[in-house]
Design a protein around this motif. Structure first.
Motif, mmCIF file in Angstrom:
data_model
loop_
_atom_site.group_PDB
_atom_site.id
_atom_site.type_symbol
_atom_site.label_atom_id
_atom_site.label_comp_id
_atom_site.label_asym_id
_atom_site.label_seq_id
_atom_site.Cartn_x
_atom_site.Cartn_y
_atom_site.Cartn_z
ATOM 1 N N THR A 39 0.811 -1.210 0.000
ATOM 2 C CA THR A 39 0.000 0.000 0.000
ATOM 3 C C THR A 39 0.848 1.266 0.000
ATOM 4 O O THR A 39 0.350 2.329 -0.328
ATOM 5 C CB THR A 39 -0.898 0.017 1.234
ATOM 6 N N TRP A 45 -6.676 3.749 -2.400
ATOM 7 C CA TRP A 45 -7.806 2.832 -2.189
ATOM 8 C C TRP A 45 -8.949 3.061 -3.170
ATOM 9 O O TRP A 45 -9.733 2.147 -3.416
ATOM 10 C CB TRP A 45 -8.288 2.886 -0.738
ATOM 11 N N HIS A 68 -9.674 -0.752 -3.948
ATOM 12 C CA HIS A 68 -10.802 -1.656 -3.807
ATOM 13 C C HIS A 68 -11.330 -2.133 -5.151
ATOM 14 O O HIS A 68 -11.530 -3.330 -5.323
ATOM 15 C CB HIS A 68 -11.928 -1.116 -2.926
ATOM 16 N N VAL A 107 -9.449 -5.151 -6.265
ATOM 17 C CA VAL A 107 -9.768 -6.501 -5.801
ATOM 18 C C VAL A 107 -10.924 -7.081 -6.610
ATOM 19 O O VAL A 107 -10.998 -8.290 -6.820
ATOM 20 C CB VAL A 107 -10.052 -6.571 -4.289
ATOM 21 N N TYR A 108 -11.787 -6.207 -7.129
ATOM 22 C CA TYR A 108 -12.852 -6.720 -7.993
ATOM 23 C C TYR A 108 -12.367 -6.987 -9.403
ATOM 24 O O TYR A 108 -12.898 -7.861 -10.094
ATOM 25 C CB TYR A 108 -14.065 -5.787 -7.962
ATOM 26 N N THR A 167 -20.320 -0.935 1.966
ATOM 27 C CA THR A 167 -19.514 -2.153 1.921
ATOM 28 C C THR A 167 -20.387 -3.389 2.101
ATOM 29 O O THR A 167 -20.278 -4.363 1.347
ATOM 30 C CB THR A 167 -18.447 -2.108 3.031
ATOM 31 N N PHE A 176 -14.542 -19.067 -0.367
ATOM 32 C CA PHE A 176 -14.800 -17.666 -0.652
ATOM 33 C C PHE A 176 -15.863 -17.093 0.274
ATOM 34 O O PHE A 176 -15.765 -15.944 0.709
ATOM 35 C CB PHE A 176 -15.209 -17.467 -2.115
ATOM 36 N N VAL A 215 -17.605 -8.817 5.717
ATOM 37 C CA VAL A 215 -18.711 -8.064 6.298
ATOM 38 C C VAL A 215 -18.389 -7.702 7.750
ATOM 39 O O VAL A 215 -18.697 -6.597 8.217
ATOM 40 C CB VAL A 215 -20.020 -8.864 6.191
ATOM 41 N N LEU A 247 -15.415 -7.089 8.914
ATOM 42 C CA LEU A 247 -14.496 -5.951 8.854
ATOM 43 C C LEU A 247 -15.214 -4.678 8.437
ATOM 44 O O LEU A 247 -14.829 -3.570 8.821
ATOM 45 C CB LEU A 247 -13.388 -6.244 7.846
ATOM 46 N N GLY A 248 -16.281 -4.852 7.655
ATOM 47 C CA GLY A 248 -17.013 -3.693 7.163
ATOM 48 C C GLY A 248 -17.787 -2.986 8.259
ATOM 49 O O GLY A 248 -18.188 -1.840 8.089
ATOM 50 N N VAL A 308 -7.210 -9.440 9.372
ATOM 51 C CA VAL A 308 -7.313 -8.872 8.033
ATOM 52 C C VAL A 308 -6.513 -9.717 7.042
ATOM 53 O O VAL A 308 -6.952 -9.982 5.920
ATOM 54 C CB VAL A 308 -6.833 -7.407 8.029
ATOM 55 N N PHE A 317 -8.233 -11.322 3.641
ATOM 56 C CA PHE A 317 -7.988 -11.102 2.211
ATOM 57 C C PHE A 317 -7.316 -12.292 1.558
ATOM 58 O O PHE A 317 -7.443 -12.472 0.360
ATOM 59 C CB PHE A 317 -7.302 -9.753 1.933
ATOM 60 N N ARG A 359 -0.403 -7.170 12.211
ATOM 61 C CA ARG A 359 0.003 -7.457 10.854
ATOM 62 C C ARG A 359 1.365 -6.829 10.591
ATOM 63 O O ARG A 359 1.746 -5.871 11.249
ATOM 64 C CB ARG A 359 -1.068 -6.815 9.980
ATOM 65 N N ARG A 360 2.107 -7.364 9.633
ATOM 66 C CA ARG A 360 3.370 -6.775 9.190
ATOM 67 C C ARG A 360 4.402 -6.660 10.314
ATOM 68 O O ARG A 360 5.099 -5.640 10.432
ATOM 69 C CB ARG A 360 3.147 -5.394 8.566
HETATM 70 C C1 HEM Z 1 -17.983 -9.334 0.578
HETATM 71 C C2 HEM Z 1 -16.965 -8.730 0.066
HETATM 72 C C3 HEM Z 1 -15.854 -7.994 0.830
HETATM 73 C C4 HEM Z 1 -15.919 -7.193 1.917
HETATM 74 C C5 HEM Z 1 -17.184 -6.813 2.669
HETATM 75 C C6 HEM Z 1 -14.580 -6.766 2.225
HETATM 76 C C7 HEM Z 1 -14.206 -5.925 3.269
HETATM 77 C C8 HEM Z 1 -12.902 -5.564 3.586
HETATM 78 C C9 HEM Z 1 -12.515 -4.623 4.582
HETATM 79 C C10 HEM Z 1 -13.491 -3.851 5.449
HETATM 80 C C11 HEM Z 1 -11.150 -4.543 4.602
HETATM 81 C C12 HEM Z 1 -10.285 -3.637 5.480
HETATM 82 C C13 HEM Z 1 -9.881 -4.283 6.739
HETATM 83 C C14 HEM Z 1 -8.870 -3.483 7.517
HETATM 84 O O1 HEM Z 1 -7.840 -3.080 6.960
HETATM 85 O O2 HEM Z 1 -9.108 -3.275 8.719
HETATM 86 C C15 HEM Z 1 -10.672 -5.429 3.620
HETATM 87 C C16 HEM Z 1 -9.333 -5.633 3.330
HETATM 88 C C17 HEM Z 1 -8.878 -6.296 2.198
HETATM 89 N N1 HEM Z 1 -9.660 -6.967 1.279
HETATM 90 FE FE1 HEM Z 1 -11.691 -7.193 1.384
HETATM 91 N N2 HEM Z 1 -13.740 -7.305 1.336
HETATM 92 C C18 HEM Z 1 -14.479 -8.063 0.455
HETATM 93 C C19 HEM Z 1 -14.008 -8.750 -0.635
HETATM 94 C C20 HEM Z 1 -12.684 -8.784 -1.052
HETATM 95 C C21 HEM Z 1 -12.226 -9.392 -2.263
HETATM 96 C C22 HEM Z 1 -13.117 -10.071 -3.280
HETATM 97 C C23 HEM Z 1 -10.875 -9.221 -2.301
HETATM 98 C C24 HEM Z 1 -9.870 -9.662 -3.326
HETATM 99 C C25 HEM Z 1 -10.036 -10.495 -4.293
HETATM 100 C C26 HEM Z 1 -10.490 -8.505 -1.107
HETATM 101 C C27 HEM Z 1 -9.189 -8.143 -0.805
HETATM 102 C C28 HEM Z 1 -8.821 -7.416 0.292
HETATM 103 C C29 HEM Z 1 -7.469 -7.022 0.570
HETATM 104 C C30 HEM Z 1 -6.240 -7.286 -0.313
HETATM 105 C C31 HEM Z 1 -7.495 -6.352 1.783
HETATM 106 C C32 HEM Z 1 -6.315 -5.829 2.561
HETATM 107 C C33 HEM Z 1 -5.781 -4.605 2.056
HETATM 108 C C34 HEM Z 1 -4.645 -4.122 2.899
HETATM 109 O O3 HEM Z 1 -4.919 -3.403 3.886
HETATM 110 O O4 HEM Z 1 -3.482 -4.409 2.592
HETATM 111 N N3 HEM Z 1 -11.611 -8.249 -0.371
HETATM 112 N N4 HEM Z 1 -11.763 -6.033 3.004
#
Ligand code: HEM
Ligand SMILES: [Cu+2]
Lengths: 622, 111
Positions: A137, A244, A248, A251-252, A316, A355, A363, A365-366, A380, A384, A445-446
């Motif tokens: 990041t 971001w 975000h 990731v999609y 989210t 998945f 959700v 985390l959301g 986290v 992911f 983390r990290r």
């Molecule tokens: C239902 C769908 C999803 C929701 C509600 C969701 C929600 C979240 C949230 C809230 C975080 C932040 C957490 C934090 O840093 O405290 C996060 C991080 C992350 N998500 Fe998701 N996510 C979803 C789907 C996905 C998908 C499909 C991918 C990838 C293919 C993905 C990849 C990541 C990655 C890479 C991070 C970490 C980023 C970082 O801080 O380095 N997420 N997600």
């Protein structure tokens, strides 16, 4: 020009690939380059897990750990997952819509070489004074403080690779809008094509913010600007937002094509039409839209305030709805189908629970208030990886097995494939499931090491064991590929026997012009329809005629090489006098090549009708 | 669009209808052109004459600019014609994404 039947020397083959504009060959280039970076990223992951296997480990130093961690994430997202998906998009999408190539074959090649040189540039940092170390990041305050040239490699390498991705995305969009065969309406497009379309649209809108963010970073670090330096009136939070707003949707961009691959696999091996096709399309498009409204869920703890946090939390969680629609549709596709558990199908079936777990933690985390607890912990990391490995990597592995015959004309060994699958599945859950709990106990983390006696030992050890299982699985896959390629047993058009979409109506691999006559599409799953009507081939939509083909070109390689050289100039300009001339020379190569391209007319060539008919006599069916 | 017959190749094109259509199109273009010049004059006037506060002038000029862009797209670049659906979709999606970004920057980052 019809040299396709004769044997060629190694040099000629290499030259052919350096200059090719054929989407099928560019797909192979993406597969090889993406596969290479995937192995590299995997190796870095192993180093991370070895370091964390036991408390107080000193396998690597703290600084080196940061570099490995950063390069693991950056490599996996930008240089492995996305290019591997591009490989399948290139290999399959034009065939699925009944096109002879993408809309801009030259740009397709340019996109690949930009990605390739960007990736090489980024990884050369290992040998030139240290890799980037501020995380994938690269948050601005940290990355501006980072010494040496690591972050410069990150900024410039991603910039070059990012141009390539953007070009690729636009190319796919134009291809799908303009090059569909007669009868291939939007609502008859296979889901993989649909998801390629939406993912390309996301690329179109998401990469410009990244480009801008990375430009700011480049200027802050190398040209004395102060976009992110608050002591000079800048604002470090701007980087987080720009990153971001791209991140975000990114990731999609990864998961939607993966959904597409799985949709094809579910329908094929359940031997049923995909359940709820139109709701699948709708859900894909909706996810694409919502994907742009949620970026701040990565920044809940930045201090946006309760109103912003609440809005982004609700947005989210809304994404879970279309995602849920898709999950149910896949399950209903299998319901009542006559399921065949091939290797790709195993991945598809395992993908659903894996998945969904990632989605559920998503959700969790959301929920902004709860995220204050989870944020920056291993929870986290577990989330992911469940979505990226359980979703994207599973899809890539499934796609490799599924489309291998179409790309190379040989079948990967099913037994070895299943061994890979089971090892990978078990290894994956072993590695990441326990990390949920490590995170909840409080492992941040990290971090490069942890102390004994805090309840973190067992979890981390299990996690490392799982990682080794995944490594073994990957090695089995490589062995499988080598064995298959050496044996070289060629297969026919439809090696799985249940192909539904247009690509399976063509020989494996297809002739370089794909379709001798463009096919007439009579509905969703056109090849299946023809098979059900007792036809062996597609009904042609046009008489046999001359086919116009583009010429190969070395110019894309040169344009990318120029930027690669210029990037060194930009970076070393700060400490060496030769930097500036190198920068100018690199740009001269790039713009000179572009000039040559614009001035020299290249009208391509025609394959003549007679040659096509002759092919038919020799048994090359199209 | 791949299977759409190009209209120009059709020998039975109704020339009379075409001519009427073109004349109508031309009239719209002249009208919008004069409107656009008028809007430009308004923009200059807002800055040049009278002393409005900059809190009025800036949004006012931006509004005029938006109107001009719409005129440009619809009357001169024919976005209202058939066959521009994909273009419209992408244009509006882009506008939406950009608007959300600007909204976020102006609300939660800068002020
Ligand atoms: C239902 C769908 C999803 C929701 C509600 C969701 C929600 C979240 C949230 C809230 C975080 C932040 C957490 C934090 O840093 O405290 C996060 C991080 C992350 N998500 Fe998701 N996510 C979803 C789907 C996905 C998908 C499909 C991918 C990838 C293919 C993905 C990849 C990541 C990655 C890479 C991070 C970490 C980023 C970082 O801080 O380095 N997420 N997600
Ligand atoms: Cu996100």
């Amino acid at each position: 020009m019809s040299t396709y039947a004769q044997k060629k020397g190694v040099g000629a083959v290499i030259w052919d690939y350096l200059t090719t504009v054929d989407h099928k060959k560019i797909a192979i280039l993406y597969l090889i380059a993406g596969g290479f970076f995937f192995l590299l990223g995997g190796l870095e992951a192993m180093f991370i897990r070895i370091q964390l296997a036991i408390p107080n480990n000193n396998f690597v130093s703290a600084g080196l750990y940061n570099e490995i961690l950063t390069m693991h994430g950056t490599t996996m997202i930008f240089l492995a997952a996305m290019p591997l998906l591009f490989a399948f998009m290139n290999a399959v999408m034009p065939l699925q819509i009944g096109a002879r190539d993408v809309a801009f074959p030259f740009l397709n090649s340019l996109g690949f070489w930009l990605f390739f040189f960007g990736g090489i540039f980024l990884n050369l940092s290992w040998f030139l004074g240290g890799a980037p170390d501020a995380g994938w990041t690269s948050y601005a305050s940290l990355s501006l403080a980072s010494e040496g040239h690591g972050i410069d490699f990150y900024a410039l390498g991603l910039q070059i690779a990012g141009f390539g991705t953007l070009i690729g995305g636009i190319n796919f969009l134009v291809t799908i809008i303009n090059m569909r065969a007669p009868g291939m309406t939007y609502m008859r497009m296979p889901l993989f094509t649909w998801s390629t379309f939406v993912a390309s649209a996301l690329i179109l809108f998401a990469f410009p913010p990244l480009t801008i963010g990375v430009f700011f970073l480049t200027f802050d670090r190398m040209f004395g600007a102060n976009f992110f330096d608050h002591t000079m009136g800048g604002n470090t939070i701007i980087w987080e937002h720009l990153f971001w707003i791209f991140g975000h949707p990114e990731v999609y961009i990864l998961i939607l094509p993966s959904f597409g691959i799985f949709s094809e696999i579910f329908a094929t091996f359940s031997r049923k039409r995909l359940f709820g096709y139109s709701s699948m399309v709708f859900a894909t498009v909706l996810i694409g839209f919502l994907g742009f409204m949620v970026w701040a869920h990565h920044m809940f703890t930045t201090g946006l305030g309760p109103i912003a946090n609440a809005i982004f939390a609700v947005a989210t969680m809304a994404i879970a709805v279309p995602t849920g629609i898709k999950i149910f549709n896949w399950i209903f596709t299998m319901w009542g189908g006559s399921i065949k558990f091939t290797t790709p199908m195993l991945y598809a079936v395992a993908f659903i629970p894996s998945f969904v777990m990632g989605g559920v933690t998503g959700v969790m985390l959301g929920a902004a208030a709860a995220d204050y607890q989870y944020h920056d912990t291993y929870f986290v990391v577990a989330h992911f990886h469940y979505v990226i490995v359980g979703g994207v990597v599973f899809a890539l592995l499934a796609g490799t097995h599924f489309y291998w015959p179409k790309m190379f004309g040989t079948m990967l060994n099913e037994l070895l494939g299943k061994i890979t699958f089971w090892l990978f599945l078990i290894g994956f859950h072993l590695t990441f499931f326990i990390q949920h709990f490590l995170g909840l106990i409080g492992m941040p983390r990290r971090i490069f090491t942890f102390l004994p006696g805090q309840g973190l030992e067992t979890g981390n050890l299990i996690s490392t064991i799982g990682a080794f299982l995944m490594a073994v699985a990957t090695i089995v896959l490589l062995v499988n590929i080598v064995i298959t390629s050496v044996k070289n047993v060629k297969v026919g058009n439809d090696p799985w026997g249940d192909g539904r979409t247009l690509e399976w109506a063509l020989p494996s691999p297809p002739p370089f012009y794909n379709f001798k006559q463009l096919p007439l599409v009579r509905g969703l799953d056109p090849y299946w329809i023809e098979k059900m009507n007792g036809n062996k081939e597609m009904t042609p939509a046009e008489p046999i005629g001359d086919i116009h083909m583009p010429n190969n070109s070395f110019i894309p390689f040169m344009i990318s090489l120029g930027l690669f050289i210029a990037a060194f100039g930009v970076m070393y300009r700060v400490d060496h006098a030769w930097g500036l001339p190198v920068l100018i020379a690199g740009l001269a190569i790039t713009f000179g090549s572009m000039m040559v391209r614009s001035i020299k007319d290249d009208h391509g060539y025609h394959i003549h009708k007679e040659d096509l008919l002759e092919d038919e006599d020799k048994g090359v069916k199209a | 669009m791949a299977n759409q017959q190009p209209t120009t190749g059709n020998p039975r094109v109704d020339i009379e209808y075409r001519r009427r259509k073109n004349a109508e199109e031309m009239r719209y273009q002249v009208i919008t052109f004069s409107l656009m010049i008028f809007l430009t004059l308004m923009a200059f006037a807002a800055v040049g004459f009278g002393d409005f506060s900059s809190w009025f002038i800036a949004p006012f000029i931006i509004l005029l600019a938006v109107v001009q862009v719409i005129f440009q797209l619809y009357y001169f670049m024919h976005m209202s014609h058939k066959g521009h659906e994909a273009v419209q979709l992408f244009l509006y999606s882009g506008v939406l994404v950009a608007a959300v970004t600007i909204l976020a920057f102006t609300t939660i980052i800068w002020w």
